[in-house]
Design an enzyme around this catalytic site. Structure first.
Site, PDB file in Angstrom:
ATOM      1  N   HIS A   1      37.898  -9.998   4.166  1.00  0.00           N
ATOM      2  CA  HIS A   1      37.783 -11.158   5.062  1.00  0.00           C
ATOM      3  C   HIS A   1      38.897 -11.165   6.107  1.00  0.00           C
ATOM      4  O   HIS A   1      39.430 -12.193   6.459  1.00  0.00           O
ATOM      5  CB  HIS A   1      37.747 -12.446   4.230  1.00  0.00           C
ATOM      6  CG  HIS A   1      36.604 -12.462   3.252  1.00  0.00           C
ATOM      7  ND1 HIS A   1      35.400 -13.076   3.501  1.00  0.00           N
ATOM      8  CD2 HIS A   1      36.467 -11.861   2.032  1.00  0.00           C
ATOM      9  CE1 HIS A   1      34.577 -12.878   2.471  1.00  0.00           C
ATOM     10  NE2 HIS A   1      35.205 -12.141   1.567  1.00  0.00           N
TER      11      HIS A   1
ATOM     12  N   HIS B   1      34.802 -10.901  10.674  1.00  0.00           N
ATOM     13  CA  HIS B   1      34.223 -10.480   9.394  1.00  0.00           C
ATOM     14  C   HIS B   1      32.980 -11.257   9.016  1.00  0.00           C
ATOM     15  O   HIS B   1      32.688 -12.306   9.576  1.00  0.00           O
ATOM     16  CB  HIS B   1      35.270 -10.546   8.282  1.00  0.00           C
ATOM     17  CG  HIS B   1      35.721 -11.939   7.947  1.00  0.00           C
ATOM     18  ND1 HIS B   1      36.716 -12.577   8.637  1.00  0.00           N
ATOM     19  CD2 HIS B   1      35.318 -12.807   6.983  1.00  0.00           C
ATOM     20  CE1 HIS B   1      36.919 -13.783   8.126  1.00  0.00           C
ATOM     21  NE2 HIS B   1      36.069 -13.963   7.120  1.00  0.00           N
TER      22      HIS B   1
ATOM     23  N   ASP C   1      30.665 -12.958   5.906  1.00  0.00           N
ATOM     24  CA  ASP C   1      30.742 -13.572   4.572  1.00  0.00           C
ATOM     25  C   ASP C   1      29.386 -13.459   3.902  1.00  0.00           C
ATOM     26  O   ASP C   1      28.379 -13.936   4.438  1.00  0.00           O
ATOM     27  CB  ASP C   1      31.092 -15.056   4.675  1.00  0.00           C
ATOM     28  CG  ASP C   1      32.588 -15.307   4.796  1.00  0.00           C
ATOM     29  OD1 ASP C   1      33.356 -14.328   4.862  1.00  0.00           O
ATOM     30  OD2 ASP C   1      32.978 -16.493   4.815  1.00  0.00           O
TER      31      ASP C   1
ATOM     32  N   HIS D   1      30.517 -14.575  -1.872  1.00  0.00           N
ATOM     33  CA  HIS D   1      31.877 -15.007  -1.544  1.00  0.00           C
ATOM     34  C   HIS D   1      32.175 -16.385  -2.142  1.00  0.00           C
ATOM     35  O   HIS D   1      33.302 -16.675  -2.515  1.00  0.00           O
ATOM     36  CB  HIS D   1      32.034 -15.045  -0.023  1.00  0.00           C
ATOM     37  CG  HIS D   1      33.380 -15.490   0.464  1.00  0.00           C
ATOM     38  ND1 HIS D   1      34.561 -15.065  -0.099  1.00  0.00           N
ATOM     39  CD2 HIS D   1      33.730 -16.341   1.482  1.00  0.00           C
ATOM     40  CE1 HIS D   1      35.581 -15.624   0.550  1.00  0.00           C
ATOM     41  NE2 HIS D   1      35.107 -16.412   1.487  1.00  0.00           N
TER      42      HIS D   1
ATOM     43  N   HIS E   1      30.909 -23.187   3.714  1.00  0.00           N
ATOM     44  CA  HIS E   1      30.853 -22.137   2.704  1.00  0.00           C
ATOM     45  C   HIS E   1      29.901 -22.543   1.570  1.00  0.00           C
ATOM     46  O   HIS E   1      29.049 -21.768   1.142  1.00  0.00           O
ATOM     47  CB  HIS E   1      32.252 -21.870   2.128  1.00  0.00           C
ATOM     48  CG  HIS E   1      33.136 -21.082   3.042  1.00  0.00           C
ATOM     49  ND1 HIS E   1      33.869 -21.652   4.048  1.00  0.00           N
ATOM     50  CD2 HIS E   1      33.402 -19.748   3.109  1.00  0.00           C
ATOM     51  CE1 HIS E   1      34.551 -20.710   4.692  1.00  0.00           C
ATOM     52  NE2 HIS E   1      34.281 -19.548   4.148  1.00  0.00           N
TER      53      HIS E   1
END
Lengths: 269, 419
Positions: A77, A81, A83, A87, A215
């Site tokens: 990361h 980058h 994800d 992750h 996320h």
């Protein structure tokens, strides 16, 4: 392998000629992997993201007379980058959730670019809310399913300490509100979400419910993230195609990568 | 009185930098005892355990009773300068370049007499204090000082050859972000350093102390990250020829052992910073410093490593950190050997646990950043090779010297020998 006839090949040959004659431009959305490029900073008792590092193996010298090469090291990361769903804890049990398992066709796809640069210039903690998304859709149409949504903030033009923008209460940088990212994932069924900042979440994202909503929501729904993107100001609101192919790391949770966008010339800025 | 040295003028770019040459290097094994004592700034002589005679020069058997049971002990350093002369020419290239050079004979109060180097302020037939210090070849030599402190006596050219005074020299502190880096910058500024380069890693990461550091006289922030080879090389390219004293205070500390609380990522970082950081700095700055070991008033003079005292014996709560310190300690011995031809001293400062976030759960006493910084500056002014900071470090090295295996037993049991 079957040899296709020219008729079947029409789409690719016209793309190739459009790229050759400049009707389609290629934009680099990647920052240079540089030892001094910021990475996410966590409380020191946690494990940390490794910075990009490079050691020379040889440089046309006694260590290798005719060649130069390096060993490099970094986190999955670090820098610009990708994800993968694995992750995040919300995506850990999903199928095809690591970079090596994601079907390759998912790495190339259309992008909608929501320009939040004015808001982010006014407010370091600017939020991408459902209202902002709907206002964008009023201008450019409903975000189609399975496309990348890129949040333009012009944050990539910042450098030094202004990039993380760390204060005593943590970093301050723009990102989606929990409702904003849920709208994109649950109602628009996007493929992934890309940002210019160091993480898909806002700097203060841990104080939302749920913490780090981008996320949590993206990866819990098998969607992808792109971070530390560059040059989003060169993309049109709609019409660009993003090529984002992470390294094929076994069980990799992400990967530094070269992100390119194909852009119709009429739209280049 | 000694004429105080002045800030050196800018170098004449048409003149070749003087190549360092070493003072006489040959010693018997017995005489190396003087070098061992000098490394820690101690005035020690051999004492016969049979007849208590105090002996000089060092030898293998007592000159009174022929016993071979001789022990190095700290003895009284008081004496009288009974004879003295000034050497104005020499066949030895080192002294030839440095004449006039004062030497004499001192009659020690505790018995022996010795031929020694003599400070310019010592009065003939007067009382003197003897010190044992390392010369440019890293060997202990005996030097007579005036009985009382005299202004600017540290500027005596013969004494300055034996010390690594920061006065009018340019310092590189490798980690400005740490509390020790800031304390070191202040201490060197107070000690009349001409310029203090303070290495700043990751300028993109905010640190509030930056502004106050920039306020200090003669402090200049420079980009440096000892875990990044390119950064070390680039800085050396810029300022390598101006670094007279390098202080490597960069370190990465995490608690944890091999199995218990150990973490490979933290372990890698500890090795990267604490051990390989030293090597990166040495590969870049070492050769240029070694080449400037005789470059006038602000010659390159010292390389300082700040190491944990647990380099000597592992503390399981900081097991991997101890190991990385041990690795750096070992590398420093190699560096010392390689630096010797340039007359650049490698001074290791071994510290007790420091007063910081990583040692916060440990009980006191702990070493504050300012105490550590003073120890570094004083160690350089005294020309030492080994400095132990804090009671715990001093106690630990005594126990290690007595019986390393016993120390291991104590350190690796519950509580790490601290309770």
């Amino acid at each position: 392998m079957t040899v296709t006839n020219s008729q079947d090949n029409h789409a690719l040959t016209s793309l190739a000629s459009a790229m050759a004659n400049g009707e389609v431009a290629t934009v680099d959305l990647t920052h240079t992997l540089d030892p001094d490029f910021p990475v996410i900073i966590l409380p020191p008792e946690f494990g940390q993201c490794a910075r990009f590092r490079m050691e020379e193996i040889s440089a046309y010298d006694h260590r290798g007379p005719a060649w130069k090469w390096h060993n490099f090291s970094c986190c999955e990361h670090t820098g610009t980058h990708f994800d993968a769903p694995i992750h995040w804890i919300s995506g850990r049990d999903l199928p095809n959730n690591s970079v090596d398992e994601i079907p390759v066709e998912r790495f190339i796809g259309p992008a909608c670019v929501i320009d939040c640069s004015e808001g982010a210039a006014r407010d370091d903690d600017f939020e991408l809310t459902p209202e902002v998304i709907e206002a964008w859709e009023a201008d450019y149409g409903r975000i189609p399913p399975d496309c990348w949504v890129l949040m333009r903030t012009d944050w990539s033009k910042r450098s030094g300490a202004a990039y993380l923008n760390m204060r005593d209460d943590g970093p301050h940088s723009p990102g989606p509100s929990p409702e904003g990212i849920r709208l994109l994932v649950e109602q628009r069924d996007i493929r992934g979400f890309g940002v210019e900042t160091v993480g898909t979440d806002a700097g203060q994202g841990q104080h939302y419910t749920p913490p780090f909503p981008a996320h949590y929501t993206l990866h819990g729904n098998n969607k992808y993230g792109l971070q530390c993107l560059n040059n989003l100001d060169l993309l049109p609101p709609v019409g660009a195609v993003v090529i984002a192919t992470p390294l094929k790391i076994k069980n990799g949770t992400g990967s530094p990568l070269r992100v390119l966008a194909l852009v119709p010339r009429s739209h280049t800025v | 009185m000694t004429t105080p040295i002045s800030p050196p003028p800018r170098k004449n770019p048409q003149k070749r930098t003087r190549v360092p040459v070493e003072p006489p290097d040959t010693r018997s094994r017995a005489a190396l005892g003087l070098s061992v004592a000098a490394a820690r700034g101690r005035f020690m002589l051999q004492v016969c355990t049979e007849c208590s005679a105090i002996l000089y020069p060092p030898r293998d058997a007592c000159s009174s009773c022929l016993s071979v049971d001789l022990e190095w002990q700290v003895v009284s350093n008081r004496g009288r300068l009974v004879a003295e002369t000034v050497i104005r020419t020499s066949t030895h290239i080192y002294f030839r370049e440095r004449t006039p050079w004062r030497v004499g004979t001192v009659q020690l109060d505790c018995g022996p007499s010795m031929i020694c180097h003599v400070h310019g302020d010592c009065e003939s037939q007067g009382n003197v204090r003897m010190i044992n210090r390392l010369d440019k070849s890293g060997h202990g030599v005996l030097f007579a000082l005036p009985e009382k402190e005299i202004p600017a006596m540290e500027d005596d050219p013969q004494l300055r050859e034996l010390t690594c005074s920061p006065k009018f020299r340019r310092i590189l502190i490798t980690d400005a972000r740490s509390e020790s880096g800031q304390a070191l910058a202040r201490a060197f500024s107070r000690a009349d350093a001409a310029l203090v380069f303070a290495g700043e890693a990751e300028r993109w990461r905010h640190w509030p102390e930056r502004d106050s550091l920039k306020e200090i006289d003669n402090v200049e922030l420079v980009p440096l990250d000892v875990s990044d080879t390119q950064s070390v090389e680039e800085l050396c390219g810029e300022i390598g020829g101006k670094v007279d004293i390098l202080v490597n205070n960069a370190r990465f500390v995490r608690p944890g052992g091999v199995m218990d609380g150990g973490d490979l990522v933290f372990a890698q970082q500890e090795m990267e910073v604490n051990c390989l950081g030293l090597m990166r700095l040495a590969q870049a700055f070492g050769p240029v410093m070694r080449g400037r070991g005789a470059d006038g008033v602000n010659s390159a003079t010292a390389w300082v490593n700040i190491l944990s005292i647990y380099a000597y014996c592992n503390l399981p709560q900081f097991g991997v950190y101890s190991a990385s310190s041990a690795a750096a300690h070992s590398l420093s011995q190699c560096l010392r050997s390689e630096m010797r031809t340039g007359g650049v001293r490698v001074m290791n400062v071994y510290t007790s646990p420091t007063e910081d976030e990583w040692h916060q759960p440990l009980p006191p006493p702990k070493v504050t950043a300012s105490k550590l910084a003073s120890a570094v500056v004083e160690g350089l002014q005294d020309g030492l090779e080994e400095v132990y900071v804090g009671d715990l470090a001093k106690d630990l090295i005594d126990r290690w010297s007595a019986e390393p295996k016993l120390l291991e037993q104590e350190m690796t049991r519950q509580g790490g020998g601290r309770e």
